[in-house]
Design an enzyme around this catalytic site. Structure first.
Site, PDB file in Angstrom:
ATOM      1  N   LYS A  74       0.814  -1.223   0.000  1.00 63.13           N
ATOM      2  CA  LYS A  74       0.000   0.000   0.000  1.00 63.13           C
ATOM      3  C   LYS A  74       0.849   1.274   0.000  1.00 63.13           C
ATOM      4  O   LYS A  74       0.589   2.218  -0.748  1.00 63.13           O
ATOM      5  CB  LYS A  74      -0.946  -0.029   1.192  1.00 63.13           C
ATOM      6  CG  LYS A  74      -1.974   1.078   1.221  1.00 63.13           C
ATOM      7  CD  LYS A  74      -3.082   0.798   2.212  1.00 63.13           C
ATOM      8  CE  LYS A  74      -2.625   0.751   3.649  1.00 63.13           C
ATOM      9  NZ  LYS A  74      -2.299  -0.560   4.177  1.00 63.13           N
ATOM     10  N   THR A  76       3.965   1.599  -1.003  1.00 67.49           N
ATOM     11  CA  THR A  76       4.669   1.684  -2.287  1.00 67.49           C
ATOM     12  C   THR A  76       3.766   2.283  -3.359  1.00 67.49           C
ATOM     13  O   THR A  76       4.188   3.149  -4.139  1.00 67.49           O
ATOM     14  CB  THR A  76       5.150   0.290  -2.721  1.00 67.49           C
ATOM     15  OG1 THR A  76       6.021  -0.238  -1.714  1.00 67.49           O
ATOM     16  CG2 THR A  76       5.884   0.346  -4.049  1.00 67.49           C
ATOM     17  N   ARG A  97       1.975   7.721   7.344  1.00 68.74           N
ATOM     18  CA  ARG A  97       2.216   7.521   8.777  1.00 68.74           C
ATOM     19  C   ARG A  97       3.692   7.263   9.041  1.00 68.74           C
ATOM     20  O   ARG A  97       4.417   6.832   8.157  1.00 68.74           O
ATOM     21  CB  ARG A  97       1.401   6.321   9.283  1.00 68.74           C
ATOM     22  CG  ARG A  97      -0.096   6.518   9.243  1.00 68.74           C
ATOM     23  CD  ARG A  97      -0.826   5.256   9.651  1.00 68.74           C
ATOM     24  NE  ARG A  97      -0.555   4.171   8.723  1.00 68.74           N
ATOM     25  CZ  ARG A  97      -0.779   2.885   8.983  1.00 68.74           C
ATOM     26  NH1 ARG A  97      -1.252   2.530  10.162  1.00 68.74           N
ATOM     27  NH2 ARG A  97      -0.529   1.969   8.087  1.00 68.74           N
ATOM     28  N   LYS A 108       7.352  -7.194   9.876  1.00 70.63           N
ATOM     29  CA  LYS A 108       7.201  -6.371   8.680  1.00 70.63           C
ATOM     30  C   LYS A 108       8.511  -5.836   8.133  1.00 70.63           C
ATOM     31  O   LYS A 108       8.710  -5.732   6.925  1.00 70.63           O
ATOM     32  CB  LYS A 108       6.255  -5.202   9.000  1.00 70.63           C
ATOM     33  CG  LYS A 108       5.789  -4.418   7.786  1.00 70.63           C
ATOM     34  CD  LYS A 108       4.749  -3.388   8.205  1.00 70.63           C
ATOM     35  CE  LYS A 108       4.216  -2.639   7.000  1.00 70.63           C
ATOM     36  NZ  LYS A 108       3.209  -1.628   7.373  1.00 70.63           N
ATOM     37  N   ALA A 276      -4.047   0.539  12.641  1.00 74.01           N
ATOM     38  CA  ALA A 276      -5.452   0.529  12.216  1.00 74.01           C
ATOM     39  C   ALA A 276      -6.241  -0.625  12.815  1.00 74.01           C
ATOM     40  O   ALA A 276      -7.466  -0.597  12.800  1.00 74.01           O
ATOM     41  CB  ALA A 276      -5.544   0.475  10.694  1.00 74.01           C
ATOM     42  N   PHE A 304      -3.902  -1.053   6.969  1.00 79.11           N
ATOM     43  CA  PHE A 304      -4.501  -2.371   6.765  1.00 79.11           C
ATOM     44  C   PHE A 304      -5.593  -2.337   5.703  1.00 79.11           C
ATOM     45  O   PHE A 304      -5.560  -1.506   4.799  1.00 79.11           O
ATOM     46  CB  PHE A 304      -4.984  -2.958   8.088  1.00 79.11           C
ATOM     47  CG  PHE A 304      -3.872  -3.325   9.026  1.00 79.11           C
ATOM     48  CD1 PHE A 304      -2.794  -4.086   8.587  1.00 79.11           C
ATOM     49  CD2 PHE A 304      -3.865  -2.893  10.340  1.00 79.11           C
ATOM     50  CE1 PHE A 304      -1.745  -4.426   9.443  1.00 79.11           C
ATOM     51  CE2 PHE A 304      -2.822  -3.222  11.203  1.00 79.11           C
ATOM     52  CZ  PHE A 304      -1.756  -3.988  10.754  1.00 79.11           C
ATOM     53  N   PHE A 384       3.740  -7.666 -10.185  1.00 84.47           N
ATOM     54  CA  PHE A 384       4.893  -8.520  -9.960  1.00 84.47           C
ATOM     55  C   PHE A 384       5.248  -9.231 -11.269  1.00 84.47           C
ATOM     56  O   PHE A 384       4.373  -9.456 -12.123  1.00 84.47           O
ATOM     57  CB  PHE A 384       4.611  -9.550  -8.860  1.00 84.47           C
ATOM     58  CG  PHE A 384       4.629  -8.954  -7.471  1.00 84.47           C
ATOM     59  CD1 PHE A 384       5.734  -9.090  -6.656  1.00 84.47           C
ATOM     60  CD2 PHE A 384       3.542  -8.236  -6.993  1.00 84.47           C
ATOM     61  CE1 PHE A 384       5.763  -8.527  -5.387  1.00 84.47           C
ATOM     62  CE2 PHE A 384       3.558  -7.671  -5.724  1.00 84.47           C
ATOM     63  CZ  PHE A 384       4.668  -7.829  -4.922  1.00 84.47           C
ATOM     64  N   TRP A 412       7.196   0.019  -7.993  1.00 86.65           N
ATOM     65  CA  TRP A 412       8.392  -0.560  -7.377  1.00 86.65           C
ATOM     66  C   TRP A 412       9.543  -0.580  -8.376  1.00 86.65           C
ATOM     67  O   TRP A 412      10.659  -0.177  -8.049  1.00 86.65           O
ATOM     68  CB  TRP A 412       8.100  -1.987  -6.887  1.00 86.65           C
ATOM     69  CG  TRP A 412       9.180  -2.529  -5.997  1.00 86.65           C
ATOM     70  CD1 TRP A 412       9.224  -2.498  -4.638  1.00 86.65           C
ATOM     71  CD2 TRP A 412      10.416  -3.155  -6.414  1.00 86.65           C
ATOM     72  NE1 TRP A 412      10.391  -3.056  -4.171  1.00 86.65           N
ATOM     73  CE2 TRP A 412      11.147  -3.464  -5.244  1.00 86.65           C
ATOM     74  CE3 TRP A 412      10.973  -3.477  -7.655  1.00 86.65           C
ATOM     75  CZ2 TRP A 412      12.385  -4.092  -5.277  1.00 86.65           C
ATOM     76  CZ3 TRP A 412      12.232  -4.086  -7.692  1.00 86.65           C
ATOM     77  CH2 TRP A 412      12.916  -4.396  -6.506  1.00 86.65           C
TER      78      TRP A 412
END
Length: 558
Positions: A74, A76, A97, A108, A276, A304, A384, A412
């Protein structure tokens, strides 16, 4: 085969602009910012006031499907989208954030985007940054110390030590601190009692700071925070302890938004970081509102899945800040959708159109839910290399049937250039009519508001309040503290309160275990299932793979 660079290697390969140059491009002078080295700055509250008369830009909210171990990306996409908007000639900034040290060293790892869609300096952002979370930790624990000291020094407020609801915090995943006993060691060490730790980002101080409009508003919110109940069952606040002034003093710099940049030098406001699944999951209102004044398109995100972060953005943050999202982007990946369709993590690189179609039920429900708020929705598929043409074609077909546009996001690998199509579709969505509204009226009872969220967003069939929760609801009603928005604390992995129920479950029961008021933040927290406000570390923490060499170069931080 070309070796793929890690995120930190990519970040280190791009030359950053001095932050003063980034500030100048959005109209800020040297006197408007406070430098934290060469590449980080805080924006003064006086400078923010200068922009209050500016017209607001468009507000774009980025959210996601229910997260999976496969990852969605999210942040990215949020960063790539903002860069992409600049690539197509729009003036865009991004507001995100601040990462918490708990997830950074836990499962993470870093949380500053990825590839060529990152915010930098990523090492600083992921670690101590400008000290905001440390200041919140200190303020929270100062209040804890004042509570226990007040009891030790005679307890004139008649605080019932069995009903102290204020918990200590630490910005780290440490399960051993969830339940502790303090005051051991005899009379000189205070009264012995049970206490608890939460992670800093779950603190009400974090939530209050992120919803405050300025320092005076923050001080007022801090004073309203309920820390305990007295022997007559009446609330005791931070103001009763005369604590709000000292707390605000510790937070006087933390309330100022942080300015950094993306790899393409897009201005990035990174400020505040409530989780969240146990808080409201959005960056600060101050940063968001300022971002709208300095850009034509402000991209921000909510934590999230859309059932948590986006719902809270709409019903809590937007309500308090009088915000109106012009478009909402839902981030998904083909591999995550296949996982929602029943594919094991080790088999996600194999083409499986059938599983993708089955897993689309999760994305489809999030789309339906967001439309209930009257907003325009765009789906962003974080691309991807092993996504197949057949899978992409099926996903485009499913999104079309759901009445939303879809774009591949290749931020990305290609930064803003890889998000130009997404940016174009977001601009189109922002230009369409918008009938944004909240899901419920705060004047409804607590059970009615919870039931609305459970039935309309989660699609559960029943809400049950545990005996303790029923008593807590009754108490809040008696105190007149029940007319606030609801902040549901729930697992992020499922629409239900069972983290293993992936996809789009229906006809389940949600059990509310506890209900507590965050009177300073201005909402009511309803905890469900086994959500932990102090997470634990995994069997192999991300910290085990991190290191720094003699020159200060870091490794393993993504």
């Amino acid at each position: 085969m070309t070796e793929v660079k890690t995120d930190i290697e990519i970040a280190n390969s791009v030359e950053m602009e001095p932050i003063i140059e980034v500030a100048k491009r959005i109209g800020l002078g040297e006197d408007d910012i406070e430098l934290y080295g060469k590449y980080k700055a805080k924006i003064s509250l006086d400078a923010i006031k200068k922009y209050e008369g500016n017209k607001d830009g468009k507000l774009v909210l980025v959210t996601a499907i229910s997260p999976t171990p496969a990852g969605e990306g999210k942040s990215t996409v949020s960063i790539g989208l903002s860069q992409g908007l600049n690539k197509i000639g729009k003036n865009s900034a991004v507001a995100l954030r601040e990462p918490s040290l708990g997830p950074v060293f836990g499962v993470k790892g870093g949380a500053a985007g990825g590839g060529y869609s990152q915010v930098v300096p990523m090492e600083d952002i992921n670690l101590h940054f400008t000290g905001d979370l440390h200041a919140m930790t200190a303020a929270n624990n100062l209040l804890s110390a004042l509570i226990d000291n007040h009891i030790h020094q005679g307890n004139s407020l008649r605080i019932d030590s069995r009903q102290i609801v204020w918990k200590r915090v630490l910005d780290m995943n440490d399960r051993s601190l969830r339940n502790v006993v303090i005051g051991l060691g005899g009379k000189a060490s205070g009264f012995t009692r049970e206490d608890h730790f939460m992670i800093t980002v779950a603190s009400e101080i974090m939530a209050a700071l992120c919803l405050a409009s300025d320092l005076e508003d923050l001080k007022a919110r801090l004073g309203k925070m309920i820390v305990a109940y007295d022997l007559d069952g009446k609330p005791v606040t931070a103001s009763d302890l005369e604590a709000e002034g000292a707390l605000a003093m510790l937070l006087k710099d933390a309330i100022k938004p942080n300015l950094v940049q993306t790899l393409e030098h897009t201005p990035a406001l990174i400020h505040g970081g409530p989780f969240a699944n146990i808080a409201h999951g959005c960056n600060s209102l101050i940063a968001t509102k300022f971002g709208l004044k300095i850009s034509d398109y402000l991209v921000t995100e909510a934590g999230f899945g859309a059932d948590l972060g986006a719902e809270k953005f709409m019903d809590i943050k937007a309500r308090f800040g009088d915000l109106k999202p012009d478009a909402v982007v839902i981030v998904a990946t083909i591999k995550a959708l296949k996982m929602h369709g029943g594919v094991a993590k080790d088999n996600l690189k194999e083409e499986n159109v059938e599983a993708l179609e089955k897993g689309f039920a999760n994305l489809g429900r999030h789309i339906e839910n967001l439309k209930k708020f009257g907003v325009n929705v765009v789906v962003a598929i974080n691309k991807f290399i092993f996504d197949t043409e057949a899978e992409i074609a099926k996903l485009e077909e499913l999104c079309s049937q759901a009445g939303v546009s879809m774009a591949l996001s290749d931020g990305w690998a290609n930064g803003g250039e890889g998000c130009k199509d997404l940016a174009e579709k977001v601009v189109e969505a922002c230009d369409k009519p918008n009938e944004f509204h909240q899901l419920y009226d705060v004047e409804l009872s607590i059970p009615e508001k919870v039931e609305t969220i459970v039935k309309e967003i989660y699609r559960g069939s029943k809400v049950t309040f545990a005996p303790a929760a029923k008593k807590q609801v009754k108490k809040l009603e008696e105190l007149g503290l029940d007319k606030m928005p609801i902040c549901m604390a729930k697992t992020q992995f499922s629409f239900s309160d069972d983290k293993n129920a992936v996809g789009a479950p229906t006809d389940f029961e949600i059990i509310v275990q506890t209900v507590r008021v965050s009177a300073g933040a201005g909402f009511i927290v309803c905890e469900t299932g086994d959500v932990m406000t102090m997470p634990g570390l995994p069997k192999i923490p991300a910290a085990n793979k991190m290191d720094v060499d003699a020159d200060g170069k870091m490794y393993g931080l993504f």
